[in-house]
Design a protein around this motif. Structure first.
Motif, PDB file in Angstrom:
ATOM      1  N   VAL A   1       0.959  -1.245  -0.054  1.00  0.00           N
ATOM      2  CA  VAL A   1       0.013   0.060  -0.064  1.00  0.00           C
ATOM      3  C   VAL A   1       0.822   1.380   0.189  1.00  0.00           C
ATOM      4  O   VAL A   1       1.951   1.551   0.783  1.00  0.00           O
ATOM      5  CB  VAL A   1      -1.052  -0.157   1.197  1.00  0.00           C
ATOM      6  N   PHE A   2       0.482   1.944  -1.069  1.00  0.00           N
ATOM      7  CA  PHE A   2       1.523   3.351  -0.780  1.00  0.00           C
ATOM      8  C   PHE A   2       0.631   4.684  -1.100  1.00  0.00           C
ATOM      9  O   PHE A   2      -0.547   4.623  -1.574  1.00  0.00           O
ATOM     10  CB  PHE A   2       2.225   3.304  -2.156  1.00  0.00           C
ATOM     11  N   ARG A   3       1.231   5.749  -0.563  1.00  0.00           N
ATOM     12  CA  ARG A   3       0.830   6.925  -0.481  1.00  0.00           C
ATOM     13  C   ARG A   3       1.466   7.955  -1.169  1.00  0.00           C
ATOM     14  O   ARG A   3       2.768   8.023  -1.026  1.00  0.00           O
ATOM     15  CB  ARG A   3       0.123   7.342   0.890  1.00  0.00           C
ATOM     16  N   VAL A   4       1.052   8.974  -2.097  1.00  0.00           N
ATOM     17  CA  VAL A   4       1.887  10.172  -2.649  1.00  0.00           C
ATOM     18  C   VAL A   4       2.117  11.227  -1.825  1.00  0.00           C
ATOM     19  O   VAL A   4       0.940  12.095  -1.349  1.00  0.00           O
ATOM     20  CB  VAL A   4       1.108  10.697  -4.164  1.00  0.00           C
ATOM     21  N   ALA A   5       3.470  10.945  -0.976  1.00  0.00           N
ATOM     22  CA  ALA A   5       3.560  12.050  -0.073  1.00  0.00           C
ATOM     23  C   ALA A   5       3.830  13.424  -0.424  1.00  0.00           C
ATOM     24  O   ALA A   5       3.684  14.437   0.002  1.00  0.00           O
ATOM     25  CB  ALA A   5       4.564  11.496   1.004  1.00  0.00           C
ATOM     26  N   ASP A   6       4.402  13.514  -1.895  1.00  0.00           N
ATOM     27  CA  ASP A   6       4.775  14.907  -2.223  1.00  0.00           C
ATOM     28  C   ASP A   6       4.963  14.703  -3.601  1.00  0.00           C
ATOM     29  O   ASP A   6       5.293  13.672  -4.244  1.00  0.00           O
ATOM     30  CB  ASP A   6       6.050  15.170  -1.682  1.00  0.00           C
ATOM     31  N   ILE A   7       4.833  15.872  -4.448  1.00  0.00           N
ATOM     32  CA  ILE A   7       4.979  16.107  -5.789  1.00  0.00           C
ATOM     33  C   ILE A   7       5.879  17.116  -6.041  1.00  0.00           C
ATOM     34  O   ILE A   7       5.682  18.359  -5.628  1.00  0.00           O
ATOM     35  CB  ILE A   7       3.679  16.400  -6.588  1.00  0.00           C
ATOM     36  N   ILE A   8       6.973  16.803  -6.765  1.00  0.00           N
ATOM     37  CA  ILE A   8       7.964  17.839  -6.985  1.00  0.00           C
ATOM     38  C   ILE A   8       8.080  18.146  -8.634  1.00  0.00           C
ATOM     39  O   ILE A   8       8.338  17.124  -9.158  1.00  0.00           O
ATOM     40  CB  ILE A   8       9.385  17.400  -6.654  1.00  0.00           C
ATOM     41  N   SER A   9       7.623  19.204  -8.933  1.00  0.00           N
ATOM     42  CA  SER A   9       7.751  19.687 -10.435  1.00  0.00           C
ATOM     43  C   SER A   9       9.058  19.723 -10.944  1.00  0.00           C
ATOM     44  O   SER A   9      10.152  19.835 -10.059  1.00  0.00           O
ATOM     45  CB  SER A   9       7.186  21.221 -10.671  1.00  0.00           C
ATOM     46  N   ALA A  10       9.143  19.489 -12.368  1.00  0.00           N
ATOM     47  CA  ALA A  10      10.461  19.423 -12.966  1.00  0.00           C
ATOM     48  C   ALA A  10      11.290  20.652 -12.801  1.00  0.00           C
ATOM     49  O   ALA A  10      10.774  21.822 -13.018  1.00  0.00           O
ATOM     50  CB  ALA A  10      10.253  19.122 -14.266  1.00  0.00           C
ATOM     51  N   ALA A  11      12.535  20.449 -12.456  1.00  0.00           N
ATOM     52  CA  ALA A  11      13.434  21.914 -12.554  1.00  0.00           C
ATOM     53  C   ALA A  11      13.740  22.362 -13.840  1.00  0.00           C
ATOM     54  O   ALA A  11      13.397  21.621 -14.848  1.00  0.00           O
ATOM     55  CB  ALA A  11      14.658  21.572 -11.680  1.00  0.00           C
ATOM     56  N   ALA A  12      14.240  23.294 -13.894  1.00  0.00           N
ATOM     57  CA  ALA A  12      14.576  23.878 -15.131  1.00  0.00           C
ATOM     58  C   ALA A  12      15.632  22.772 -15.808  1.00  0.00           C
ATOM     59  O   ALA A  12      16.702  22.601 -15.141  1.00  0.00           O
ATOM     60  CB  ALA A  12      15.380  25.326 -15.285  1.00  0.00           C
ATOM     61  N   PRO A  13      15.661  22.804 -16.918  1.00  0.00           N
ATOM     62  CA  PRO A  13      16.549  21.466 -17.656  1.00  0.00           C
ATOM     63  C   PRO A  13      18.005  22.165 -17.799  1.00  0.00           C
ATOM     64  O   PRO A  13      18.280  23.324 -17.950  1.00  0.00           O
ATOM     65  CB  PRO A  13      16.033  21.432 -19.044  1.00  0.00           C
ATOM     66  N   SER A  14      18.976  21.170 -17.462  1.00  0.00           N
ATOM     67  CA  SER A  14      20.304  21.486 -17.540  1.00  0.00           C
ATOM     68  C   SER A  14      20.713  21.639 -19.091  1.00  0.00           C
ATOM     69  O   SER A  14      20.078  20.892 -19.867  1.00  0.00           O
ATOM     70  CB  SER A  14      21.259  20.575 -16.847  1.00  0.00           C
ATOM     71  N   LEU A  15      21.862  21.893 -19.464  1.00  0.00           N
ATOM     72  CA  LEU A  15      22.420  21.704 -20.840  1.00  0.00           C
ATOM     73  C   LEU A  15      22.460  20.375 -21.270  1.00  0.00           C
ATOM     74  O   LEU A  15      22.023  20.051 -22.345  1.00  0.00           O
ATOM     75  CB  LEU A  15      23.728  22.564 -21.078  1.00  0.00           C
ATOM     76  N   THR A  16      22.755  19.516 -20.283  1.00  0.00           N
ATOM     77  CA  THR A  16      22.937  17.992 -20.845  1.00  0.00           C
ATOM     78  C   THR A  16      21.574  17.589 -21.035  1.00  0.00           C
ATOM     79  O   THR A  16      21.388  16.742 -21.992  1.00  0.00           O
ATOM     80  CB  THR A  16      23.732  17.279 -19.577  1.00  0.00           C
ATOM     81  N   GLU A  17      20.523  17.695 -20.149  1.00  0.00           N
ATOM     82  CA  GLU A  17      19.341  17.432 -20.288  1.00  0.00           C
ATOM     83  C   GLU A  17      18.579  17.897 -21.356  1.00  0.00           C
ATOM     84  O   GLU A  17      17.889  17.155 -22.344  1.00  0.00           O
ATOM     85  CB  GLU A  17      18.313  17.611 -19.175  1.00  0.00           C
TER      86      GLU A  17
END
Length: 628
Positions: free
Chosen positions: A566-582
């Motif tokens: 059984v699991f619960r979504v404890a937190d949602i973290i939006s995507a950070a600004a992409p790095s040059l590599t990403e």
């Protein structure tokens, strides 16, 4: 125009994506054109025929390429099983369609441009100059005339130019990039608890419940189909038994390969390179005076640890003969004199010495004999296979052939399709027992050809009789039925408990309130992406979690399928600004996907415009498979 197209085709993306196109085209793009028509060609695009000879050559080239990569010979039959024949034909159809389009547009590669391209190709150059002799040697190696090679090269360059022109101006739309980055890099933190299997108890079933389960699942409690078969085996081990190796042959083989039976001395060598001899001499004095350590001198010389330590190596592994001679004559932990080597001025030190071992003929005589016998046996396999086939054509049974040629023969009273007997044990002691059993149960019972074994040997199978599956009685399988019942009920109860717990969390209860009932502690993941699979959490649960809002719960089977989590979504973290590599990596991926889609649509349109069809009969004949 062609110059611009040619420049576009030289980009790595264009070359890679044309390969991607061929693969996707081979998977689904050629299926709709497999229809019978005419004779003489494997496929046709517009007025262009793809001949059986052209296809066979391309198919064999692909088989050879994959065989070299895998270091295992791939037969045409195996290639057909993997679908390589269809992929090759798909590539040829795609190329022919693009050539037809080029012809319609009036595009061509001039003889001058073609010649200049070949002369400037690094593959045909030596010391920066075109090597005519090497070029002709390559043509001889691949079995092509110069004119034939030029024709293929012209087609490749023209196709590449058109594909490059198509892809050159393509860009990834920013909204698409932003959407995919947000999707890929969003992170979530999960609280989860694994329900202990002992958290639920399954009541003992009564006789009625077990009989009902048996009746509802009768098809599960059947004996498998068994077949009585004969197997003739031709292996190198069989042939070795009848091969005599003389002492003279053993002695000669030992002398020819003496080094292969010995273990060379190895030393861990450290080396520091200097810009000139004077600097090296000063450093050596400091080392021998003890005023500087080896590490100090290496650091001053600008060398990293990986530059200094050459590892535990043999003398032959040292490229510079001067350095090798000194390093393998030094005492352990002593510094060499300054060595003016072939590539640099160096000082070396040896920190470890592993003595070599030398084996006499008497030491390895049995080993040499075994190798000679094995080599001879492998060399005789093909001729012995021909002997077997000749005897079969003469009407001899597998048993008679085995007796005549002194080969292994076995009559198996009963085997199932996986090579197991009624006792549940393998019917033969060979890693190829499943392959042999598969032939015995093949749909095409008329196929009596040799089976290629994993050790380069062969086997022939003859089916004598078949025993159809039989229904096992309830009394015979009562224990198995009870085990299935208990397992099924346990999974059902665990699943019900997990659903009830998830509902409690969704109603506002804390995850910690589940610990007593689940008989386990709540754990928490690090922030994870959709592609991150934490230990104990399955991909299906991660997918489910990314579809839930913050604070909501779900459940799913554990990775070992023994319990529920059984699991619960404890937190949602939006995507950070992409790095040059990403940014670079995601842009490259999206470019490939968009280009693959564009190229597929392009070639599909060309197929419809010019008409593409495959002669299935000729194709099967060229591959060497039956129409069925």
């Amino acid at each position: 125009m062609l110059d611009a197209m040619r420049r576009g085709a030289q980009t790595p993306v264009a070359k890679l994506l044309f390969a991607i196109l061929c693969v996707s085209f081979g998977i689904w793009g050629v299926a709709d054109v497999f229809r019978g028509w005419g004779r003489g060609s494997v496929a046709k695009v517009g007025s262009t025929d793809i001949t059986a000879e052209e296809f066979r050559r391309s198919y064999q080239d692909e088989l050879d390429r994959i065989s070299r990569q895998s270091k295992q010979r791939l037969s045409a039959e195996q290639g057909h099983t993997f679908g390589l024949d269809r992929q090759v034909l798909a590539q040829m159809i795609a190329g022919a369609a693009i050539e037809a389009h080029a012809d319609q547009l009036g595009l061509a590669i001039s003889d001058k441009t073609l010649a200049e391209g070949i002369q400037s190709d690094p593959n045909f150059q030596t010391d920066g100059k075109f090597n005519r002799q090497g070029f002709e040697g390559l043509l001889q190696q691949i079995g092509l005339t110069e004119q034939g090679f030029l024709q293929l090269r012209r087609k490749d360059e023209l196709r590449g130019a058109i594909v490059g022109a198509l892809l050159k101006s393509q860009i990834v739309p920013k909204p698409l990039f932003d959407l995919m980055h947000a999707y890929n890099q969003e992170k979530r933190v999960l609280e989860w608890i694994k329900i202990d299997p002992e958290a639920v108890t399954v009541a003992e079933p009564d006789e009625a419940a077990l009989k009902k389960r048996y009746e509802d699942n009768k098809a599960k409690y059947m004996t498998p189909e068994y077949r009585k078969v004969q197997v003739l085996m031709l292996t190198a081990d069989d042939l070795k038994k009848n091969i005599d190796i003389s002492d003279d042959e053993i002695a000669k083989a030992y002398d020819d390969n003496k080094d292969s039976y010995n273990t060379p001395e190895q030393r861990r060598v450290q080396q520091i390179a200097f810009k000139d001899k004077a600097t090296a001499e000063a450093a050596l004095k400091a080392l021998r005076d003890g005023t500087k350590s080896f590490a100090d001198v290496a650091k001053e010389a600008g060398a990293k640890d990986t530059d200094v330590d050459l590892g535990l190596i043999t003398k032959k592994a040292l490229i510079d003969p001067k350095v090798a001679d000194v390093a393998f004559s030094l005492e352990k932990d002593k510094y060499s004199d300054v060595i003016e080597g072939r590539f640099a001025t160096v000082i070396v030190r040896v920190t470890q010495i592993e003595p070599g071992t030398t084996h006499t003929l008497a030491d390895v005589k049995d080993q040499v004999r075994e190798k000679l016998a094995t080599d001879k046996a492998h060399g005789d396999l093909q001729s012995k296979r021909d002997d077997v086939e000749d005897a079969r054509l003469a009407g001899k049974t597998l048993k008679e052939i085995a007796d005549q040629l002194k080969l292994s023969f076995k009559e198996i009273p009963a085997t199932d399709a996986t090579g197991l007997g009624p006792d549940g044990k393998p019917v033969m002691e060979t890693p190829d027992v499943r392959k042999i059993a598969a032939r015995a149960f093949a749909p095409d019972t008329s196929d009596d050809s040799a089976i290629e074994l994993s050790n380069d040997g062969y086997a022939w199978v003859n089916v004598l009789s078949t025993d159809a599956p039989k229904q096992k009685t309830y009394d015979e399988v009562k224990d198995e039925v009870k085990k299935d019942y208990m397992s099924s009920e346990h999974h059902r109860l665990i699943d019900e408990l997990a659903k009830k717990m998830a509902d409690k969390v969704n109603a506002g209860e804390a995850m910690t309130s589940l610990e007593t009932e689940a008989k386990n502690k709540v754990e928490k993941t690090e922030p994870i992406t959709r592609k991150t699979i934490p230990q104990s959490i399955t991909q299906s649960m991660v997918t489910q979690a990314f579809g839930l809002p913050k604070g909501k719960a779900g459940h799913g089977p554990s990775s070992d399928n023994t319990a529920e989590i059984v699991f619960r979504v404890a937190d949602i973290i939006s995507a950070a600004a992409p790095s040059l590599t990403e940014t670079d990596e995601l842009t490259r991926q999206l470019q490939e996907e968009l280009a693959n889609q564009s190229l597929t649509e392009y070639t599909e349109a060309l197929k419809k415009r010019y008409g593409a069809s495959v002669n299935q009969v000729e194709f099967n004949s060229a591959v060497g498979v039956s129409q069925e």
